[in-house]
Design a protein around this motif. Structure first.
Motif, PDB file in Angstrom:
ATOM      1  N   ASP A  13       2.321   6.044 -10.977  1.00 26.89           N
ATOM      2  CA  ASP A  13       2.582   4.997 -11.970  1.00 26.89           C
ATOM      3  C   ASP A  13       2.121   3.622 -11.486  1.00 26.89           C
ATOM      4  O   ASP A  13       2.028   2.683 -12.257  1.00 26.89           O
ATOM      5  CB  ASP A  13       4.048   4.964 -12.383  1.00 26.89           C
ATOM      6  CG  ASP A  13       5.001   4.613 -11.256  1.00 26.89           C
ATOM      7  OD1 ASP A  13       4.536   4.245 -10.152  1.00 26.89           O
ATOM      8  OD2 ASP A  13       6.209   4.691 -11.469  1.00 26.89           O
ATOM      9  N   GLY A  14       1.813   3.483 -10.199  1.00 28.97           N
ATOM     10  CA  GLY A  14       1.265   2.235  -9.664  1.00 28.97           C
ATOM     11  C   GLY A  14       2.270   1.122  -9.481  1.00 28.97           C
ATOM     12  O   GLY A  14       1.889  -0.036  -9.311  1.00 28.97           O
ATOM     13  N   VAL A  15       3.565   1.445  -9.529  1.00 29.76           N
ATOM     14  CA  VAL A  15       4.572   0.400  -9.344  1.00 29.76           C
ATOM     15  C   VAL A  15       5.503   0.657  -8.163  1.00 29.76           C
ATOM     16  O   VAL A  15       6.194  -0.252  -7.723  1.00 29.76           O
ATOM     17  CB  VAL A  15       5.424   0.159 -10.622  1.00 29.76           C
ATOM     18  CG1 VAL A  15       4.561  -0.344 -11.751  1.00 29.76           C
ATOM     19  CG2 VAL A  15       6.181   1.389 -11.022  1.00 29.76           C
ATOM     20  N   GLN A  16       5.537   1.856  -7.649  1.00 29.26           N
ATOM     21  CA  GLN A  16       6.431   2.166  -6.538  1.00 29.26           C
ATOM     22  C   GLN A  16       5.602   2.675  -5.361  1.00 29.26           C
ATOM     23  O   GLN A  16       4.730   3.522  -5.536  1.00 29.26           O
ATOM     24  CB  GLN A  16       7.460   3.219  -6.937  1.00 29.26           C
ATOM     25  CG  GLN A  16       8.528   3.374  -5.890  1.00 29.26           C
ATOM     26  CD  GLN A  16       9.905   3.282  -6.453  1.00 29.26           C
ATOM     27  OE1 GLN A  16      10.103   3.041  -7.621  1.00 29.26           O
ATOM     28  NE2 GLN A  16      10.884   3.478  -5.606  1.00 29.26           N
ATOM     29  N   PHE A  17       5.897   2.137  -4.174  1.00 31.21           N
ATOM     30  CA  PHE A  17       5.133   2.483  -2.985  1.00 31.21           C
ATOM     31  C   PHE A  17       6.056   2.726  -1.804  1.00 31.21           C
ATOM     32  O   PHE A  17       7.167   2.210  -1.759  1.00 31.21           O
ATOM     33  CB  PHE A  17       4.163   1.351  -2.615  1.00 31.21           C
ATOM     34  CG  PHE A  17       3.210   1.018  -3.725  1.00 31.21           C
ATOM     35  CD1 PHE A  17       2.062   1.751  -3.906  1.00 31.21           C
ATOM     36  CD2 PHE A  17       3.496  -0.018  -4.601  1.00 31.21           C
ATOM     37  CE1 PHE A  17       1.193   1.460  -4.947  1.00 31.21           C
ATOM     38  CE2 PHE A  17       2.628  -0.322  -5.639  1.00 31.21           C
ATOM     39  CZ  PHE A  17       1.471   0.420  -5.807  1.00 31.21           C
ATOM     40  N   SER A  18       5.581   3.497  -0.855  1.00 31.92           N
ATOM     41  CA  SER A  18       6.275   3.710   0.404  1.00 31.92           C
ATOM     42  C   SER A  18       5.270   3.395   1.500  1.00 31.92           C
ATOM     43  O   SER A  18       4.233   4.047   1.606  1.00 31.92           O
ATOM     44  CB  SER A  18       6.754   5.154   0.522  1.00 31.92           C
ATOM     45  OG  SER A  18       7.423   5.341   1.748  1.00 31.92           O
ATOM     46  N   ASP A  19       5.585   2.363   2.284  1.00 28.15           N
ATOM     47  CA  ASP A  19       4.648   1.902   3.308  1.00 28.15           C
ATOM     48  C   ASP A  19       5.294   1.911   4.679  1.00 28.15           C
ATOM     49  O   ASP A  19       6.498   1.647   4.807  1.00 28.15           O
ATOM     50  CB  ASP A  19       4.186   0.473   2.989  1.00 28.15           C
ATOM     51  CG  ASP A  19       3.385   0.418   1.700  1.00 28.15           C
ATOM     52  OD1 ASP A  19       2.347   1.091   1.624  1.00 28.15           O
ATOM     53  OD2 ASP A  19       3.807  -0.303   0.778  1.00 28.15           O
ATOM     54  N   PRO A  20       4.492   2.190   5.728  1.00 28.59           N
ATOM     55  CA  PRO A  20       5.022   2.123   7.086  1.00 28.59           C
ATOM     56  C   PRO A  20       5.403   0.685   7.431  1.00 28.59           C
ATOM     57  O   PRO A  20       4.695  -0.254   7.058  1.00 28.59           O
ATOM     58  CB  PRO A  20       3.852   2.608   7.950  1.00 28.59           C
ATOM     59  CG  PRO A  20       2.632   2.351   7.128  1.00 28.59           C
ATOM     60  CD  PRO A  20       3.066   2.489   5.692  1.00 28.59           C
TER      61      PRO A  20
END
Length: 134
Positions: A13-20
């Motif tokens: 969806d381009g709105v939720q991310f999981s980043d290190p």
């Protein structure tokens, strides 16, 4: 090569991310999250090398950890941040313009002579702060 049969194309969806999360970094829930030059998540700060990513959905404490030991969930959208002061205070006349990162909860009208990264686009200003689209 073009498709010769149906393909299950993955979608986000381009709105939720999981980043290190960067090494030795604490990110509070609700903080403006940025990506540093290595692509690791850090809290917003005055810097020319950060890229606004979203708002932290949780607190992540990677203090004492190496880069990537933990990840942070962030979300893009329109969020309210604290307004800067004095000549850097954002007004309704600035709606539609870019604003700049002061820290993990504050945005400003200017880049302070190219020392700040872009936070996003100003979508509204009210007595409680600045609504920024990240």
């Amino acid at each position: 090569m073009p498709l010769a049969k149906d393909r299950n194309t993955l979608r986000r969806d381009g709105v939720q991310f999981s980043d290190p999360v960067a090494a030795d970094t604490l990110i509070f829930a609700g903080a403006l999250v940025c990506l540093d030059a290595s692509g690791n998540a850090v809290p917003g700060a005055t810097s020319t090398t950060l890229k606004a990513r979203g708002v932290a959905q949780e607190q992540v404490d990677n203090t004492g950890g190496a880069a990537g030991d933990l990840s942070v969930e962030s979300r893009r959208g329109v969020f309210q941040f604290a307004n800067s002061t004095s000549t850097d205070q954002i007004t309704r006349a600035d709606i539609g313009s870019e604003c700049y990162i002061v820290d993990d909860q504050t945005v400003a009208k200017t880049s302070a002579t190219n020392t700040r990264s872009v936070a996003g686009v100003i979508r509204d200003v009210d007595s409680n702060g600045v609504w920024v689209e990240i």
